[in-house]
Enzyme design. Structure first.
Site, mmCIF file in Angstrom:
data_model
loop_
_atom_site.group_PDB
_atom_site.id
_atom_site.type_symbol
_atom_site.label_atom_id
_atom_site.label_comp_id
_atom_site.label_asym_id
_atom_site.label_seq_id
_atom_site.Cartn_x
_atom_site.Cartn_y
_atom_site.Cartn_z
ATOM 1 C CB ILE A 104 -1.012 0.001 1.172
ATOM 2 C CG1 ILE A 104 -0.306 -0.153 2.523
ATOM 3 C CG2 ILE A 104 -2.028 -1.115 0.988
ATOM 4 C CD1 ILE A 104 -1.228 0.031 3.734
ATOM 5 C CG ASN B 190 14.114 -1.261 3.676
ATOM 6 O OD1 ASN B 190 14.546 -0.168 4.038
ATOM 7 N ND2 ASN B 190 14.121 -1.638 2.411
ATOM 8 C CE LYS C 113 8.324 -5.829 19.576
ATOM 9 N NZ LYS C 113 8.203 -5.752 21.070
ATOM 10 C CD GLU D 117 -2.390 0.083 12.197
ATOM 11 O OE1 GLU D 117 -2.160 -1.117 12.408
ATOM 12 O OE2 GLU D 117 -3.532 0.535 12.093
HETATM 13 MO MO1 MOS Z 1 -4.762 0.066 9.254
HETATM 14 S S1 MOS Z 1 -6.205 1.278 10.095
HETATM 15 O O1 MOS Z 1 -5.252 -1.427 9.855
HETATM 16 O O2 MOS Z 1 -4.909 0.265 7.590
#
Ligand code: MOS
Length: 740
Positions: free
Chosen positions: A470, A631, A701, A705
């Site tokens: 993404i 990375n 890990k 976020e």
């Molecule tokens: Mo994230 S809010 O799990 O794209």
């Protein structure tokens, strides 16, 4: 002192390698959904409700149907039957909005799709979308938590509850108490690439190009809604221009594009305009959070209460889990966490980067700061005194927990010891300087994944997995893992992801993609290498006679005793190609025996000019325990981006709704402010880079976020330190911070 992100290390894993897809992206050759050129394509434009609540009393498509180029107008009266997608993540089924498009004549929110115009060109579709005449019976919309609660009540959520000890009693008897309510507003994801779908049917097969964070789930969920076998749906998402949660699960526009293609017999492209980002594809819901903290005079937590309320839409129940971390982040014997929702007339909310925790940490970490002030204890010292030995919810040890080391790093790098305690006491010229602190945390999630690795005659390798990138660097991470294990040059690895038909890989969400996919790719690579060893040692193979177990791989060569052959030469000599390795990996017993979490800490400096009510964030120093970095370059980009998102949440971002119509007033990037380069200060990110010993190969890990969590509180805490004024409602806009 920790290693900083720049520390070099041997091997491919951990290196700050630029994205392998970077060149395609900066040269415009990366194909995003809207870029696809397909012969005979038609274009679709949604018509949206202009009222916030009510009923459609009449819908007249005739003028639109008569407009140039129009092929079809879809609406409640002629929509083919669709099935609601169940909320069944175990079977990879989930829609962000459960109600299927045009299901009934009720208007639940402004911006709801009420019709779809399909035309020969994009311009014709958009023009005709304005000609669909919709008549409404409008009701006053309920937009705020209070209005929603007054109209339809508050729904407590059983899943959100955590109780430990006797919180009411412990709070009552605590020598030092803090009790306050905090609020957070609606925030909108706004990825650069707008949501878009290109759908076409080919002999009963549905081929969809979609901007999605989950090719596997999107294909299955779409098949379910359309009631066709899931093998008949092929989902492509080679490149995604950001998602932040808004592209995790199926939204109505993707369904509409598929239906439009079916009814017109044409490929149909549907690209949402930016305005629809604010209504049709989710947002972070508004929250109100009540926190009570009880502590001893020397700053040990005795009681912790966190009750949160968040809004959802009238068509889907979404819960913002604000208390997710409250029961495990700090040591505390008495904890009570609850969460409730209230339905309002806004589009359906969804996960937005660090859902729950980003909102919840504003309340918890502001409250901890307020407690520190009451106790006259340094806020970082207060955290040290309440650092938990183990996870008190699951009652198991941490898989790894270097939170206090993060505190050491930020204290040192920020120069926290030079902080003068008294609010407003640090000044330079007209400016008051504030230094604030907050913790960061996020679960370290790993799930099941499959992958395939092919070793090819030209000495290259191809790794295949139905996950997607993404924008975060997943292509590059997969290539690194294959390169590390095969010792093939990084440039010799081809990565094939972004298609639903590949071996099922993870969703790009919950910061779980890397920790989930890396072990699967590592296992598939090892399987391929083992198969290669078997092939080369077989009769007539280049290393015939050697035992497969005796073969090793070094510097791009296969070695067996004194014999050696270049990887590529060996593959060229083999007849059965490619050599394939496949693997499916998932967490094992360790999932029960350990608690997997990531941790971090932020120190923030703000400067406040009371004369012109100007608040700036001038320095951010953060440190993270996120396991091993695969990375360092893409990892740091992830964290920096999340920190900038936290800055926007703290100072700028909030949706404004028109009270009469329920429409979003700020439905564009001129009125909905996000940080620009000039708003972004120096960001000093340290990552401990200590592998988690239990999570799987290489010990990463996940870190997509965590950077946003705690940022809003760190900034509000810094503002308090600069001014002595506590702001408990986000964002800290000029109206809120102005001295009156
Ligand atoms: Mo994230 S809010 O799990 O794209």
């Amino acid at each position: 002192m920790s290693t900083s992100v720049e520390t070099p290390r041997a091997g491919v894993i951990g290196q700050p390698l630029p994205r392998i897809d970077g060149r395609l992206k900066v040269s415009g050759r990366a194909n995003y959904v809207a870029d696809n050129i397909v012969g005979d394509v038609a274009f679709a434009a949604p018509v949206v409700s202009t009222v916030g609540a009510g009923t459609i009393t009449a819908l007249d498509p005739s003028a639109a149907e008569a407009a140039p180029g129009v092929l079809r107008v879809l609406h409640h009266g002629n929509m083919p039957r669709l099935r609601r997608c169940p909320d069944d993540m175990a079977n990879k089924l989930k829609a962000s909005e459960e109600r299927v498009p045009f299901e009934d004549q009720t208007v639940y929110y402004a911006g709801q799709y009420v019709a779809l115009v399909i035309a020969e060109t994009y311009e014709q579709a958009r023009w005709a979308s304005h000609l669909v005449k919709v008549t409404y019976h409008a009701d006053p919309p309920a937009l705020t938590l209070d209005e929603g609660a007054a109209r339809s009540g508050i729904k407590p959520q059983e899943d959100e509850k955590t109780e430990r000890g006797d919180t009411a009693k412990a709070y009552r008897e605590a020598p030092v108490q803090h009790d306050a309510t905090y609020t957070t507003p609606v925030e909108v994801h706004n990825p650069m690439e707008m949501h878009a779908t290109l759908a076409r049917w080919d002999a009963g097969r549905l081929i969809v190009h979609d901007s999605t964070q989950w090719v596997v789930g999107q294909a299955k969920s779409l098949a379910y809604v359309l009631d066709i076998p899931e093998e008949q749906v092929e989902l492509h998402a080679p490149f995604i221009g950001g998602g932040f949660g808004s592209k995790l699960f199926l939204w109505p526009h993707t369904i509409l594009a598929a239906v439009a293609a079916r009814v017109t017999g044409r490929p149909v492209k549907l690209v949402l305009p930016r305005q629809h980002q604010f209504t049709a594809v989710g947002h972070r819901p508004a929250t109100r959070q009540h926190v009570q903290l009880g502590a001893t005079r020397d700053g040990r937590l005795l009681a912790l209460r966190h009750d949160s309320l968040s809004h959802t839409s009238c068509v889907t129940e979404f819960v913002e889990s604000c208390g997710e971390m409250t029961a495990w982040l700090y040591q505390c014997p008495n904890v009570s966490v609850t969460g409730s929702i209230v339905a309002v007339n806004v589009g359906t909310p969804t996960s937005m980067r660090a859902p729950g925790i980003a909102s919840g940490m504003f309340a918890l970490e502001s409250a901890m700061d307020e407690l520190a002030v009451k106790l006259a204890i340094d806020p970082i010292e207060l955290r040290r005194r309440n650092t938990p030995e183990r996870d008190q919810v699951k009652n198991v040890p941490w898989s790894s927990h270097y939170y206090t080391r993060c505190l050491d790093v930020v204290t040192e790098r920020f120069g926290w010891s030079r902080r003068s305690v008294e609010p407003g006491s640090m000044r330079q010229g007209r400016e008051r300087i504030g230094w604030g602190f907050a913790s960061a945390t996020w679960p370290a999630i790993r799930r099941q994944a499959s992958a395939r690795v092919e070793l090819r005659s030209d000495g290259s390798a191809r790794v295949v997995c139905a996950t997607q990138d993404i924008g975060t660097g997943t292509y590059t991470v997969l290539a690194q893992v294959v390169s590390e294990i095969t010792t093939l040059p990084f440039s010799q690895i081809e990565v094939a992801i972004g298609q639903s038909g590949y071996p099922p890989g993870p969703i790009s969400g919950g910061s779980m993609a890397t920790a989930t996919v890396v072990p699967a790719v590592a296992a598939a690579t090892r399987a391929a290498v083992t198969n290669l060893f078997i092939a080369v040692t077989a009769p007539k193979g280049p290393l015939a006679g050697a035992a497969p177990e005796a073969v090793t791989l070094r510097d791009g060569h296969l070695h067996a005793g004194a014999r050696r052959i270049a990887f590529r030469a060996a593959l060229e000599q083999l007849r059965t190609l490619p050599i394939v390795g496949e693997a499916t990996t998932k967490p094992g017993e360790e999932a029960k025996h350990f608690s997997f979490r990531s941790f971090g800490a932020h120190c923030v400096e703000v400067r406040w000019d009371p004369g012109i009510s100007h608040l700036r964030v001038t320095r951010v120093v953060s440190a993270f325990d996120v396991g091993r970095l695969i990375n360092r370059l893409t990892a740091r980009s992830q964290i920096e981006g999340a920190i900038v998102m936290g800055l926007g949440a703290a100072l700028q971002e909030h949706s404004v709704y028109d009270r009469r119509s329920g429409r979003v007033v700020t439905d564009n990037l001129a009125d909905y402010l996000v940080p620009v380069h000039a708003d972004v200060p120096e960001i000093d990110v340290s990552m401990l880079d200590i592998p988690d010993p239990h999570i799987g190969d290489f010990g990463a890990k996940g870190l997509g976020e965590i950077g946003v969590t705690g940022m809003t509180a760190a900034i509000a805490n810094a503002f308090y330190h600069a001014t002595g004024r506590r702001i408990r409602d986000l964002p800290l806009t000029v109206e809120r911070v102005m001295e009156t």
